[in-house]
Scaffold this active site. Structure first.
Site, PDB file in Angstrom:
ATOM      1  N   PRO A 619       0.811  -1.234   0.000  1.00 43.96           N
ATOM      2  CA  PRO A 619       0.000   0.000   0.000  1.00 43.96           C
ATOM      3  C   PRO A 619       0.839   1.276   0.000  1.00 43.96           C
ATOM      4  O   PRO A 619       0.403   2.299  -0.518  1.00 43.96           O
ATOM      5  CB  PRO A 619      -0.808  -0.106   1.301  1.00 43.96           C
ATOM      6  CG  PRO A 619      -0.814  -1.559   1.632  1.00 43.96           C
ATOM      7  CD  PRO A 619       0.470  -2.132   1.102  1.00 43.96           C
ATOM      8  N   LYS A 620       2.041   1.195   0.540  1.00 45.48           N
ATOM      9  CA  LYS A 620       2.855   2.410   0.609  1.00 45.48           C
ATOM     10  C   LYS A 620       3.386   2.798  -0.775  1.00 45.48           C
ATOM     11  O   LYS A 620       3.258   3.948  -1.199  1.00 45.48           O
ATOM     12  CB  LYS A 620       4.010   2.194   1.586  1.00 45.48           C
ATOM     13  CG  LYS A 620       4.700   3.475   1.967  1.00 45.48           C
ATOM     14  CD  LYS A 620       5.599   3.285   3.175  1.00 45.48           C
ATOM     15  CE  LYS A 620       6.117   4.631   3.638  1.00 45.48           C
ATOM     16  NZ  LYS A 620       6.948   4.513   4.838  1.00 45.48           N
ATOM     17  N   LYS A 688      -3.706  -6.566  -9.338  1.00 48.19           N
ATOM     18  CA  LYS A 688      -3.768  -6.015 -10.694  1.00 48.19           C
ATOM     19  C   LYS A 688      -2.687  -4.944 -10.793  1.00 48.19           C
ATOM     20  O   LYS A 688      -1.567  -5.184 -10.362  1.00 48.19           O
ATOM     21  CB  LYS A 688      -5.168  -5.473 -10.982  1.00 48.19           C
ATOM     22  CG  LYS A 688      -6.227  -6.574 -11.111  1.00 48.19           C
ATOM     23  CD  LYS A 688      -7.596  -5.950 -11.295  1.00 48.19           C
ATOM     24  CE  LYS A 688      -8.667  -6.996 -11.535  1.00 48.19           C
ATOM     25  NZ  LYS A 688     -10.009  -6.371 -11.482  1.00 48.19           N
ATOM     26  N   GLU A 692      -0.978   2.947 -13.887  1.00 44.21           N
ATOM     27  CA  GLU A 692      -1.600   3.688 -14.985  1.00 44.21           C
ATOM     28  C   GLU A 692      -3.024   4.097 -14.648  1.00 44.21           C
ATOM     29  O   GLU A 692      -3.494   5.153 -15.072  1.00 44.21           O
ATOM     30  CB  GLU A 692      -1.538   2.854 -16.266  1.00 44.21           C
ATOM     31  CG  GLU A 692      -0.089   2.641 -16.698  1.00 44.21           C
ATOM     32  CD  GLU A 692       0.079   2.008 -18.056  1.00 44.21           C
ATOM     33  OE1 GLU A 692      -0.831   1.282 -18.486  1.00 44.21           O
ATOM     34  OE2 GLU A 692       1.130   2.225 -18.676  1.00 44.21           O
TER      35      GLU A 692
HETATM   36 MO1  MOS Z   1       3.716   1.951 -20.230  1.00 50.46          MO
HETATM   37  S1  MOS Z   1       3.099   3.481 -21.397  1.00 50.46           S
HETATM   38  O1  MOS Z   1       3.321   0.566 -21.156  1.00 50.46           O
HETATM   39  O2  MOS Z   1       5.306   2.122 -19.782  1.00 50.46           O
END
Ligand code: MOS
Length: 731
Positions: A619-620, A688, A692
């Site tokens: 979590p950190k 997961k 991003e």
């Molecule tokens: Mo990411 S844009 O697949 O490093």
């Protein structure tokens, strides 16, 4: 090991080490400056020379003549390499343009030569003496102008259709048809691309800064015509990549060519002003969104078209991808079109596709909610779906999207928002709140690791996985510690060396989950070896506190290594669970801004992200990643734009003075909440990715907050004060 049935209870679920908020294990090395990055490997290569790149100063055309004689005669110069000396080198699998240009020039700042000298200053000075005569040919640099000639890209799903979009949209009682634009973005990572190359006979070693070691190894081998086993990449520390270091770039290739010519190891770094035009960027988009809804807010038609451009042979920004999955609606369409541009090469940047797509879609949702007189959160909740809207027989493996919205609304104080724009003030500041959905698909990649259990009781993990600032070292150590019943302090992690087993690498937010799953697989094998040595049943053995217990017997783990080190290697690969279940990550971004009523200056006051992304391994470090992504999203909202010179074809603001990114001081309060979730369809780790997800939707949440503060709707990013100024409410 193959993962093709949902994960059951396994040792990771004990969460003694995994899931706990640990400091980065390599943190002290980084904060004391003792973690050596690629350009600092004087320890490994004490006698290297320096290479300096000569870039093309036209966007398209040919080198008529290149005169290197003065450079060659300059003090300290050891070699000059151009395409003339190097011969025609094939492109790597992942490059759209040649890393060494000439005689043809494909884009501005394409490398044309490397000058190698004893010192950096000598190389730089001599590079300035290379004279190039060009024959310029006209190019296409303006996406808006090239849009009409855009075509369906060769790969992917350029057109998708479900139901009757046109009919349903025409019949919809409430609708929105709006066009949004996002500009080109530069990765602007902290560490510039850099490599040191050293040859031993026909074997090449590259200390470099790269996210995907095995891809890079293959591409270097292909470009230089070497067998892959003759190429070694070493990249234990990477100072940020964001997709800009998914592929080897000119620094690596030109260091190799320079070292061969100079018969000396050579270091090449891309100077900051070269990065924007020499390397890749996130391509600009033009996006048209049409959504039709019933008066009570049910989406009946949703359509998203996106145009972007790239060099010949390049690909599109897949900005419509989230629109296929995010909201319900029986009638749907998407279209992706690709224009040919002669700008530098476009490619992946943090959440390629979704990050750009949500910048547009999530303003559109805000706009339609307003037309419907619905709270934008209620509108989103109303159109939630638990199945793939294109294939209703395919459920999401986990989708706690509504929970993210509701939890965030409560924690952020969403009820303080006024539905009427421009209604809240704090002195001269107009206050506004915005929300947006975060969505990013979950990808998994095969990943291998080797784990050694030494006689000293230490476990050592070896994998070519990279840590690009994400925390890979720590989550990998946590995984091995959990599996072997050891404290974190007894685990060593060695990364980023192509002589180690091939990992998932770092990209597409797949790295944390995939690489730890590979370590899990190797540890399962090692546990079997340990149990075998101890005469215990491997299936029921519990590894805990340095002991192995099975069938009422408990033995010290170290007893298994009395005869010597135990080594196990395995990989995790994936069956078709991702085909049966749509696997995605979800979130909600909340932003409060103040906009100066007189000047239009925009200040982000508070941000909150709520994420549902499977098990959070650490979590950190995950929080730190999401905060970084939120900051980057604010950049996309308010600051970042590679400005195109449409006559000459280059990005004008190609340094950090002109290409502005936000810093800590720009955003006083940021918070992150992770929903308590595991996803057994994703991997044995039940994790997961968040790296991003964290940027997805942020820019739209900021733009929506600016609208809520001012009543001015800006559809062209970045949202800068000049786009507000003459429309602000009277002071
Ligand atoms: Mo990411 S844009 O697949 O490093």
């Amino acid at each position: 090991m193959k993962f093709d049935t949902p994960a059951t209870i396994n040792p990771i679920d004990r969460l003694k080490v995994v899931g706990q908020p640990h400091d980065r294990i390599e943190g002290p090395l980084k904060t004391t400056g003792t973690a050596r990055y690629a350009y600092e490997r004087h320890d490994a290569v004490p006698d290297h020379a320096y290479g300096y790149i000569v870039p093309a100063t036209i966007a398209k055309g040919r080198v008529v003549a290149i005169d290197t004689s003065r450079a060659k005669a300059a003090p300290g110069v050891l070699a000059v390499v151009t395409a003339k000396e190097a011969g025609h080198l094939p492109k790597g699998q992942f490059n759209t343009a040649n890393l060494l240009g000439g005689p043809d020039i494909q884009h501005y700042h394409q490398a044309l030569a490397v000058v190698v000298a004893e010192t950096f200053e000598q190389a730089r000075a001599a590079a300035g003496l290379v004279r190039v005569n060009y024959a310029r040919t006209p190019g296409t640099f303006d996406l808006a102008a090239a849009k009409g000639a855009a075509v369906k890209p060769a790969d992917g799903d350029p057109d998708t259709a479900v139901g009757d979009f046109a009919g349903a949209y025409a019949a919809a009682p409430v609708k929105l048809d709006a066009t949004y634009t996002t500009p080109d973005h530069s990765h602007a990572m902290m560490e510039p691309h850099a490599s040191i190359a050293a040859w031993e006979g026909d074997k090449l070693t590259l200390w470099t800064s790269n996210q995907m070691i095995n891809w890079g190894k293959g591409d270097v081998a292909k470009t230089l015509g070497l067998p892959p086993e003759n190429v070694r990449l070493i990249s234990p520390y990477v100072g940020g990549g964001f997709g800009g270091k998914l592929f080897v770039r000119a620094d690596a290739l030109l260091a190799a060519l320079g070292a061969k010519a100079a018969k000396r190891p050579v270091a090449v770094a891309l100077p900051r002003p070269l990065i924007a035009n020499n390397t890749t960027h996130r391509p600009a988009t033009i996006q048209r969104i049409r959504i039709g809804a019933t008066p009570d807010g049910k989406i009946t038609a949703i359509g998203h078209e996106s145009w972007s451009g790239d060099l010949p042979g390049g690909g599109p920004e897949t900005a419509v991808s989230q629109t296929r999955l995010l909201y319900a609606g029986a009638n749907r369409m998407t279209a992706t079109r690709l224009a040919t541009l002669d700008l530098p090469e476009g490619n992946a940047m943090r959440a390629p596709g979704e990050a750009s797509g949500l910048m547009a879609l999530e303003i559109a949702i805000d706009e339609l909610a307003e037309k419907l007189k619905l709270d934008p959160i209620d509108f989103r909740v109303l159109n939630d779906t638990q199945v793939d809207p294109e294939k209703p027989e395919r459920p999401f493996s986990q989708r706690n999207f509504v929970q993210c919205m509701r939890r965030g609304a409560e924690q952020f104080g969403w009820q303080q928002r006024s539905a009427t724009p421009g209604a809240r003030r704090d002195g001269r500041w107009l206050l506004g709140m915005g929300v947006a959905s975060a969505f990013r698909n979950n990808l998994v990649m095969k990943s291998a690791a080797r784990v050694r259990l030494g006689k000293d009781g230490r476990a050592t993990v070896e994998t070519d996985m990279t840590d690009i600032g994400t925390g890979s070292y720590t989550v990998i150590a946590q995984t091995a510690a959990e599996m072997l019943g050891l404290p974190l302090s007894k685990v060593t992690v060695l990364l980023g060396d192509s002589s180690f087993p091939v990992s998932s690498g770092s990209g597409g937010q797949w790295g944390g989950n995939s690489s730890t799953s590979g370590v899990y697989a190797a540890c399962v094998k090692l546990r079997e070896a340990v149990a075998g040595k101890l005469g215990l049943d491997p299936a029921s053995a519990v590894f805990e506190d340095g002991k192995v217990t099975a069938g009422g017997h408990s033995l010290p783990l170290m007893q298994a290594t009395m005869g010597g080190e135990l080594v196990a290697e395995d990989s995790m690969e994936y069956g078709d669970l991702e085909k049966k279940f749509q696997q995605s990550t979800f979130g909600a971004h909340f932003v409060e801004v103040g906009v100066d009523a007189a000047t239009g200056e925009i200040r982000v006051r508070r941000m909150l992200a709520v994420c549902a992304a499977g098990r959070i391994l650490n979590p950190k470090s995950a929080r730190s990643q999401v905060i970084g992504a939120m900051t980057m999203g604010v950049g996309a909202a308010l600051m970042e734009e590679l400005v195109v010179d449409k006559r000459l074809g280059f990005f004008v603001n190609h340094d950090l003075a002109g290409y502005e990114v936000p810093v800590h001081a720009d955003i006083p309060h940021q918070d992150v909440v992770f929903l308590d979730e595991t996803d057994p369809m994703s991997s044995p780790m039940k994790a997961k990715g968040v790296g991003e997800l964290g940027i997805c939707g942020v820019a739209a949440a900021v733009a929506n907050a600016v609208y809520n503060a001012t009543g001015v709707r800006v559809r062209d990013y970045p949202v800068t004060l000049d786009k507000l100024l003459d429309k602000l409410p009277a002071v």
